[in-house]
Design a protein around this motif. Structure first.
Motif, mmCIF file in Angstrom:
data_model
loop_
_atom_site.group_PDB
_atom_site.id
_atom_site.type_symbol
_atom_site.label_atom_id
_atom_site.label_comp_id
_atom_site.label_asym_id
_atom_site.label_seq_id
_atom_site.Cartn_x
_atom_site.Cartn_y
_atom_site.Cartn_z
ATOM 1 N N GLY A 118 0.762 -1.256 0.117
ATOM 2 C CA GLY A 118 0.247 0.151 0.058
ATOM 3 C C GLY A 118 0.858 1.083 0.068
ATOM 4 N N ILE A 119 0.343 2.449 -0.199
ATOM 5 C CA ILE A 119 1.039 3.570 -0.318
ATOM 6 C C ILE A 119 0.170 4.475 0.780
ATOM 7 C CG2 ILE A 119 1.261 5.873 -1.591
ATOM 8 C CD1 ILE A 119 1.983 4.040 -3.927
ATOM 9 N N ILE A 120 0.971 5.253 1.467
ATOM 10 C CA ILE A 120 0.387 6.460 2.129
ATOM 11 C C ILE A 120 0.880 7.740 1.416
ATOM 12 C CG2 ILE A 120 0.465 7.767 4.539
ATOM 13 C CD1 ILE A 120 0.673 4.993 5.800
ATOM 14 N N MET A 121 0.055 8.599 1.012
ATOM 15 C CA MET A 121 0.264 9.695 0.047
ATOM 16 C C MET A 121 0.222 10.886 0.991
ATOM 17 S SD MET A 121 1.485 10.774 -2.770
ATOM 18 C CE MET A 121 1.300 12.070 -3.956
ATOM 19 N N ALA A 122 1.495 11.537 0.937
ATOM 20 C CA ALA A 122 1.434 12.733 1.973
ATOM 21 C C ALA A 122 2.117 13.848 0.991
ATOM 22 C CB ALA A 122 2.009 12.462 3.152
ATOM 23 N N ALA A 123 2.255 13.847 -0.193
ATOM 24 C CA ALA A 123 2.891 14.975 -1.072
ATOM 25 C C ALA A 123 1.806 15.446 -1.984
ATOM 26 C CB ALA A 123 4.008 14.321 -1.884
ATOM 27 N N ALA A 141 -4.716 8.561 1.951
ATOM 28 C CA ALA A 141 -4.062 10.249 1.829
ATOM 29 C C ALA A 141 -3.709 10.698 3.390
ATOM 30 C CB ALA A 141 -4.936 10.767 1.175
ATOM 31 N N PHE A 142 -2.741 11.538 3.287
ATOM 32 C CA PHE A 142 -2.690 12.572 4.523
ATOM 33 C C PHE A 142 -2.743 13.704 4.136
ATOM 34 C CE2 PHE A 142 0.398 14.854 7.154
ATOM 35 C CZ PHE A 142 -0.604 14.906 8.242
ATOM 36 N N ASP A 143 -3.496 14.668 4.530
ATOM 37 C CA ASP A 143 -3.770 16.228 4.574
ATOM 38 C C ASP A 143 -3.861 16.671 3.071
ATOM 39 O OD1 ASP A 143 -3.748 17.881 6.678
ATOM 40 O OD2 ASP A 143 -1.763 18.180 6.813
ATOM 41 N N ARG A 144 -4.481 15.525 2.428
ATOM 42 C CA ARG A 144 -5.163 15.822 0.889
ATOM 43 C C ARG A 144 -6.185 15.018 0.669
ATOM 44 N NH1 ARG A 144 -0.804 17.351 -0.512
ATOM 45 N NH2 ARG A 144 0.155 17.138 1.581
ATOM 46 N N LEU A 146 -7.597 12.756 -2.251
ATOM 47 C CA LEU A 146 -7.228 12.259 -3.484
ATOM 48 C C LEU A 146 -8.235 11.795 -4.401
ATOM 49 C CD1 LEU A 146 -4.125 10.274 -2.597
ATOM 50 C CD2 LEU A 146 -4.043 12.377 -3.568
ATOM 51 N N GLY A 147 -9.312 11.437 -3.901
ATOM 52 C CA GLY A 147 -10.667 11.116 -4.717
ATOM 53 C C GLY A 147 -11.670 10.246 -3.929
ATOM 54 N N THR A 148 -12.734 9.835 -4.395
ATOM 55 C CA THR A 148 -13.665 9.067 -3.798
ATOM 56 C C THR A 148 -13.167 7.658 -3.689
ATOM 57 O OG1 THR A 148 -15.325 10.455 -4.850
ATOM 58 C CG2 THR A 148 -16.082 8.493 -4.165
ATOM 59 N N GLY A 149 -13.495 7.449 -2.489
ATOM 60 C CA GLY A 149 -13.263 6.034 -2.094
ATOM 61 C C GLY A 149 -11.916 5.900 -1.466
ATOM 62 N N ILE A 150 -10.977 7.035 -1.575
ATOM 63 C CA ILE A 150 -9.568 6.831 -0.979
ATOM 64 C C ILE A 150 -9.576 7.441 0.462
ATOM 65 C CG2 ILE A 150 -7.235 7.621 -1.160
ATOM 66 C CD1 ILE A 150 -7.684 7.523 -4.187
ATOM 67 N N PRO A 151 -9.414 6.903 1.577
ATOM 68 C CA PRO A 151 -9.545 7.329 2.937
ATOM 69 C C PRO A 151 -8.604 8.282 3.187
ATOM 70 C CG PRO A 151 -8.717 5.083 3.143
ATOM 71 C CD PRO A 151 -9.052 5.209 1.665
ATOM 72 N N ALA A 152 -8.872 9.407 3.897
ATOM 73 C CA ALA A 152 -8.054 10.576 4.380
ATOM 74 C C ALA A 152 -7.771 10.803 5.744
ATOM 75 C CB ALA A 152 -8.342 11.854 3.611
ATOM 76 N N VAL A 153 -6.731 11.167 6.290
ATOM 77 C CA VAL A 153 -6.433 11.490 7.590
ATOM 78 C C VAL A 153 -5.888 12.962 7.404
ATOM 79 C CG1 VAL A 153 -5.068 11.054 9.831
ATOM 80 C CG2 VAL A 153 -5.994 9.293 8.245
ATOM 81 N N HIS A 154 -6.379 13.696 8.478
ATOM 82 C CA HIS A 154 -5.916 15.178 8.529
ATOM 83 C C HIS A 154 -6.059 15.655 9.754
ATOM 84 C CE1 HIS A 154 -9.720 17.283 7.773
ATOM 85 N NE2 HIS A 154 -9.788 16.290 6.938
ATOM 86 N N SER A 155 -5.230 16.760 10.344
ATOM 87 C CA SER A 155 -5.388 17.238 11.518
ATOM 88 C C SER A 155 -6.740 18.428 11.405
ATOM 89 C CB SER A 155 -4.192 18.119 12.058
ATOM 90 O OG SER A 155 -3.133 17.241 12.236
ATOM 91 N N ASP A 156 -7.209 18.567 12.445
ATOM 92 C CA ASP A 156 -8.348 19.809 12.693
ATOM 93 C C ASP A 156 -7.870 21.053 12.355
ATOM 94 O OD1 ASP A 156 -10.536 20.932 13.229
ATOM 95 O OD2 ASP A 156 -11.143 19.871 15.012
ATOM 96 N N HIS A 157 -7.587 21.498 11.158
ATOM 97 C CA HIS A 157 -7.150 22.795 11.117
ATOM 98 C C HIS A 157 -7.904 23.841 10.885
ATOM 99 C CE1 HIS A 157 -3.568 20.547 9.469
ATOM 100 N NE2 HIS A 157 -4.015 19.914 8.419
ATOM 101 N N GLU A 158 -9.107 23.565 10.809
ATOM 102 C CA GLU A 158 -10.004 24.680 11.119
ATOM 103 C C GLU A 158 -10.261 25.083 12.708
ATOM 104 O OE1 GLU A 158 -14.834 25.590 10.831
ATOM 105 O OE2 GLU A 158 -14.072 24.030 9.564
ATOM 106 N N ALA A 159 -9.938 24.041 13.579
ATOM 107 C CA ALA A 159 -9.899 24.298 15.021
ATOM 108 C C ALA A 159 -8.486 24.997 15.591
ATOM 109 C CB ALA A 159 -9.952 22.878 15.782
ATOM 110 N N GLY A 160 -7.658 24.667 14.688
ATOM 111 C CA GLY A 160 -6.213 25.298 14.795
ATOM 112 C C GLY A 160 -6.405 26.854 14.448
#
Length: 372
Positions: A118-123, A141-144, A146-160
């Motif tokens: 697998g790939i963790i995409m953070a670029a 995906a991290f912090d982006r 990528l498309g429908t069906g691809i799970p993403a993880v990101h920080s709560d930037h709005e709260a920041g």
């Protein structure tokens, strides 16, 4: 060298039974398993990892794609990711897109050729969503987005962003300067959740009647440009009384303020966004919005585990239909929905965080010696 046949002979079982025990596949009675494990121990048998991976069609290797490991944020993220994946028995293959000519395409090709699981995409990527969704292999995906069906993880930037704005408003700031990446990313906020902290700060300060300027520091891969930008702020905005940027920007701004005899936090407040080791080496305890790197790494690893499991399950269901990669199966995942883009000026109020797709990791505001 001791092989499976030797273990089978010692345990009085078939080679296929030893294979099932070694690969933890299929049903083997407790008594039979105990005999095989005892024989393995007696003969000091070490399973051939390559053979096991071929049997399971797994490499136990995850590719991590980042823009550069020169930047403190991605160096920290990579360290936590490697540690988290190792806890799960997975190896890490690192790709820094700014430091290699082939970029992410080579890693995608390796994934499609089953050279990694697998790939963790953070670029940053120039590819459109249909490119990523057509790969049909485990991708997170991290912090982006990528498309429908691809799970993403990101920080709560709005709260920041809300935490930063509230600090500035409550402390009586008159002119704040935000430092970040290319402003063009703001019109692509459905792809870059990170810009939400900038948009939130701008919106809240505008509502409070506080001047706020945004300064582009170039690509995240150009750390030197970030340093130069932080220094140039003082010439461009002589009345600035608050600077907000990455740990690198905040650290350089603090040092430049000292050289110019500007009192921090009396005359100038500085807030760092990330909370890496770079923030601890600034010479004074910076006020930071800290991203939770251990939680980010754990969430990315968990999402990858789920992707691989879904992929393997679907592959078992399709076994015998076709051997080519197009029939390997699509990865089952919750569909990611798009996030409303900001307006061209980047001043629009960010959409409610509940509309954002993926796993959202909380951030923490940590007061230091650079805010009032």
């Amino acid at each position: 060298m001791v092989g499976m046949r030797d273990v089978a002979k010692q345990a009085g079982v078939s080679v296929s039974t030893v294979s099932l025990v070694v690969n933890n596949a299929g049903y083997v009675s407790d008594d039979m398993r105990a005999r095989v494990e005892a024989a393995m121990h007696q003969l000091n048998y070490i399973p051939n990892e390559l053979a096991r991976n071929l049997y399971r069609n797994r490499t136990n290797t995850i590719g991590i794609i980042v823009p550069t490991i020169l930047h403190p944020f991605f160096a920290t993220l990579t360290a936590h990711m490697q540690r988290e994946l190792a806890k799960r028995g997975l190896k890490t293959m690192l790709c820094s897109t700014a430091d290699v000519a082939t970029g992410e395409s080579e890693y995608v090709n390796m994934l499609q050729r089953h050279m990694m699981d697998g790939i963790i995409m953070a670029a940053h990527t120039e590819h459109q969503p249909d490119y990523w969704t057509s790969i049909r292999r485990p991708i997170v995906a991290f912090d982006r987005i990528l498309g429908t069906g691809i799970p993403a993880v990101h920080s709560d930037h709005e709260a920041g962003g809300r935490m930063i704005a509230r600090q500035l408003i409550d402390s009586g700031v008159r002119h704040a300067v935000l430092v970040g990446g290319p402003r063009s990313q703001f019109t692509q906020s459905m792809t870059f959740p990170t810009v939400r902290y900038h948009l939130t700060v701008e919106h809240m300060l505008a509502g409070a009647g506080i001047a706020c300027d945004y300064v582009e520091a170039g690509s995240v891969t150009d750390v030197v440009a970030h340093e130069a930008t932080a220094t140039a702020i003082f010439e461009r905005y002589p009345d600035v009384d608050a600077i907000i940027g990455s740990d690198v920007v905040a650290s350089v701004a603090l040092q430049e303020a000292g050289r110019r005899g500007i009192a921090v936090p009396g005359d100038l407040q500085i807030i760092a966004y990330d909370g890496t080791l770079a923030a601890d080496l600034a010479g004074k305890k910076l006020t930071v919005v800290r991203q939770d790197f251990p939680a980010i790494a754990a969430a990315l690893a968990e999402q990858m585990d789920q992707q691989i499991e879904a992929f393997d399950t679907s592959k078992r269901e399709r076994r015998g239909e076709s051997a080519d990669s197009s029939a390997d199966s699509s990865v089952v995942a919750d569909a990611a929905t798009s996030v409303d883009a900001a307006d061209q000026a980047g001043k629009a109020e960010p959409a409610n965080r509940s509309a954002e797709p993926g796993v959202v990791i909380p951030v923490t505001f940590i007061p230091g010696e650079t805010t009032r």
